[in-house]
Design a protein around this motif. Structure first.
Motif, PDB file in Angstrom:
ATOM      1  N   ILE A 213      -7.725   6.234  -6.081  1.00 22.85           N
ATOM      2  CA  ILE A 213      -7.904   5.604  -4.663  1.00 22.85           C
ATOM      3  C   ILE A 213      -6.485   4.993  -3.970  1.00 22.85           C
ATOM      4  CG2 ILE A 213     -10.467   5.386  -4.658  1.00 22.85           C
ATOM      5  CD1 ILE A 213     -10.393   2.638  -5.579  1.00 22.85           C
ATOM      6  N   ALA A 214      -5.653   4.779  -5.046  1.00 20.56           N
ATOM      7  CA  ALA A 214      -4.417   4.095  -4.435  1.00 20.56           C
ATOM      8  C   ALA A 214      -3.693   5.284  -3.701  1.00 20.56           C
ATOM      9  CB  ALA A 214      -3.513   3.684  -5.651  1.00 20.56           C
ATOM     10  N   SER A 215      -4.419   6.655  -3.669  1.00 16.37           N
ATOM     11  CA  SER A 215      -3.583   7.676  -2.991  1.00 16.37           C
ATOM     12  C   SER A 215      -4.101   7.825  -1.620  1.00 16.37           C
ATOM     13  CB  SER A 215      -3.808   9.038  -3.742  1.00 16.37           C
ATOM     14  OG  SER A 215      -3.056   9.295  -4.683  1.00 16.37           O
ATOM     15  N   SER A 216      -4.977   6.918  -1.061  1.00 21.42           N
ATOM     16  CA  SER A 216      -5.530   6.723   0.167  1.00 21.42           C
ATOM     17  C   SER A 216      -4.458   6.526   1.227  1.00 21.42           C
ATOM     18  CB  SER A 216      -6.733   5.622   0.067  1.00 21.42           C
ATOM     19  OG  SER A 216      -7.553   6.045  -0.788  1.00 21.42           O
TER      20      SER A 216
ATOM     21  N   PRO B 211      -2.532   4.708   3.424  1.00 25.55           N
ATOM     22  CA  PRO B 211      -1.993   3.107   3.284  1.00 25.55           C
ATOM     23  C   PRO B 211      -2.523   2.375   4.849  1.00 25.55           C
ATOM     24  CG  PRO B 211      -0.354   4.659   2.360  1.00 25.55           C
ATOM     25  CD  PRO B 211      -1.114   5.311   3.272  1.00 25.55           C
TER      26      PRO B 211
ATOM     27  N   TRP C 221      -6.150   1.938   5.470  1.00 21.55           N
ATOM     28  CA  TRP C 221      -6.445   0.519   4.577  1.00 21.55           C
ATOM     29  C   TRP C 221      -6.077  -0.471   4.896  1.00 21.55           C
ATOM     30  CZ3 TRP C 221     -10.830   0.393   1.916  1.00 21.55           C
ATOM     31  CH2 TRP C 221     -11.682   1.686   1.833  1.00 21.55           C
TER      32      TRP C 221
ATOM     33  N   LYS D 244       0.957   4.228  -2.799  1.00 20.82           N
ATOM     34  CA  LYS D 244       0.534   5.583  -2.531  1.00 20.82           C
ATOM     35  C   LYS D 244       1.884   6.582  -3.063  1.00 20.82           C
ATOM     36  CE  LYS D 244      -0.497   9.022   0.904  1.00 20.82           C
ATOM     37  NZ  LYS D 244      -1.574   9.869   0.096  1.00 20.82           N
TER      38      LYS D 244
ATOM     39  N   PHE E 227       0.845  -1.234  -0.164  1.00 22.44           N
ATOM     40  CA  PHE E 227       0.040   0.036  -0.064  1.00 22.44           C
ATOM     41  C   PHE E 227       0.894   1.187  -0.031  1.00 22.44           C
ATOM     42  CE2 PHE E 227      -4.032  -1.965   2.071  1.00 22.44           C
ATOM     43  CZ  PHE E 227      -4.121  -2.804   1.215  1.00 22.44           C
TER      44      PHE E 227
ATOM     45  N   ARG F  51       1.680   6.596  -6.709  1.00 25.00           N
ATOM     46  CA  ARG F  51       0.545   7.398  -7.292  1.00 25.00           C
ATOM     47  C   ARG F  51       0.586   8.912  -7.174  1.00 25.00           C
ATOM     48  NH1 ARG F  51      -3.182  10.210  -8.651  1.00 25.00           N
ATOM     49  NH2 ARG F  51      -5.016   9.685  -9.751  1.00 25.00           N
ATOM     50  N   ASP F  52       1.188   9.103  -5.907  1.00 28.24           N
ATOM     51  CA  ASP F  52       1.285  10.717  -5.557  1.00 28.24           C
ATOM     52  C   ASP F  52       2.074  11.315  -6.376  1.00 28.24           C
ATOM     53  OD1 ASP F  52      -0.827  10.373  -3.528  1.00 28.24           O
ATOM     54  OD2 ASP F  52       0.679  10.458  -2.009  1.00 28.24           O
TER      55      ASP F  52
END
Lengths: 295, 295
Positions: free
Chosen positions: B227-230, B232, B235, A280, A276, A283-284
């Protein structure tokens, strides 16, 4: 570059071909756009919307005076249109395409174009929406987007320069790539996500029949599944045309998803968090890149 | 209903808890919002932003006069905060939470809350963004969104009515559901998509290290992976808290994805087209639903 095109012929006047026509007209670099297609009512619509200046359903007539012929039909129709085109094209006409897979289209071109192959510049604009058809076309579609060209060793340098300039005039930045590399990059960043979105929505639609799960879908789900609204026929054709690279990416992803599943099964928190966190971070970074362009 | 709350205590003043506080204040149905947390600087920020009227880092002080205590900490911290809360809560205080998994939180509440369990109304607002923290909070977050309550047979009817009314005042529509059903619905529509997005971006990030594939990512990829920026950590906690339902959905999806992969391998066009078509039909229906609310 002071490119000025007398006649551009768009084969397949939908979102992609239509938007290119509009962009070139707005840039003032084309005198005449001729549309070709099989559906007269859609071509008539393109004419009324000012996307084309004239149209024909006779391929020989449509390409007769073209400086550039742009093949903007769905990937699944590329081979047949290339085969049909071969008999009608003059030696100096530059041909390019917009297909999402390159090796299969290049193979078709090599089979059918004979000596015209030196004037064929394979291309792929990395732009689009989940909509399709000429009514979705707009002149800004290619602004700040990339177009990948995958010419071969025998492709005419003049033809490449012309196609490159055409896309630049439409607002895009142009890069060159090996066809094989293009197909893998697109399988990863475009074809695989579309497959996952289609597969997920289909899975959940069957659950939905038993209990109304979609009633509780929120914004994240909406964004995640938007690409599952894309044209099914078109995406079928892309998956089949780019089958080897698509399967490679599917297997890679399935392995990774199995590793994640196993980690959850085994309550291996570290592995889950690592995945994860890496995602992230990536993606960021990507988001910052999008922010610089158009997100 | 003329609900008027004297004191609401928000445990964990981030996006979810902070937005609820702002919504209740704007609706004029709460006289005083007390924030509780461990991070003084973030609570200070909540105070300055007008999200809370006062705050404490002493749980006993924070909940002392509360009509309602809202547990808005990440799922992974729910059990410890519930355990800590137990000694400080008065008999009439209504407790609710916002956790994304319900069975695990109900289990923790049953372990720790003693007689207060009748005043615990498990809840879950189906809203959020990929952002977090009190600076991301806004009063409109719950407008036209659903809140699921999963009370048990012994839950006080008055307590349920109060929590229901509170969320309605915040702009949400409230539905009730069995905890087990909630967990499966959310695993399908929220947890699984997040897992897929994290897994995909991580897979591709490793490819990206070898060749710059992200340079060619387009709008579809951007939406698909948002949503992969959520968060970690958050999640991870949700996946572990809702492990059984998450694994069920993962296995279901992996089976379906394997079927699709096999169909592409075997050039079984009909199966591929059927999957894509069913998905598009379902997503378009869903899109119409979103259009009615907030897409």
């Amino acid at each position: 570059m002071n490119m000025q095109l007398k006649t551009v012929c768009i084969i397949g006047v939908g979102l992609i071909g239509g938007s290119l026509a509009l962009a070139l007209k707005r840039a003032g670099v084309v005198s005449r756009v001729v549309g070709y297609g099989r559906n007269t009512s859609s071509l008539q619509q393109a004419l009324e919307l000012g996307v084309v200046d004239e149209f024909s359903t006779d391929l020989a007539v449509a390409v007769r005076e073209a400086d550039v012929v742009v093949l903007a039909v769905p990937v699944g129709h590329m081979e047949s249109i290339i085969a049909e085109l071969a008999g009608h094209i003059s030696a100096n006409t530059v041909i390019t395409d917009v297909g999402s897979s390159k090796q299969s289209i290049i193979h078709a071109a090599e089979q059918h174009l004979g000596n015209n192959i030196t004037h064929f510049v394979p291309g792929h604009p990395i732009a689009g929406t989940e909509k399709s058809g000429v009514t979705a076309a707009f002149a800004e579609l290619y602004q700040a987007h990339k177009v990948i060209l995958t010419p071969g060793n025998n492709t005419s340098a003049d033809a490449i320069a012309l196609v490159e300039s055409m896309w630049q005039q439409a607002g895009a930045s142009v890069v060159r790539m090996e066809p094989h590399h293009h197909d893998e990059v697109l399988a990863a960043t475009s074809h695989l996500p579309h497959l996952l979105a289609f597969a997920l929505v289909d899975s959940l639609a069957r659950l939905h029949e038993k209990s109304d799960i979609f009633e509780f879908a929120a914004g994240g789900f909406r964004d995640f599944t938007r690409i599952a609204s894309s044209n099914p026929e078109m995406w079928h054709d892309i998956c089949m045309a780019n089958r080897d690279a698509v399967l490679k990416m599917l297997h890679l992803f399935q392995n990774d998803l199995s590793r994640l599943t196993l980690a959850i099964e085994q309550r291996d928190s570290q592995t889950v968090k690592d995945i994860f966190n890496r995602a992230k971070t990536a993606r960021d970074k990507l988001c910052n890149k999008f922010l610089e362009s158009d997100e």
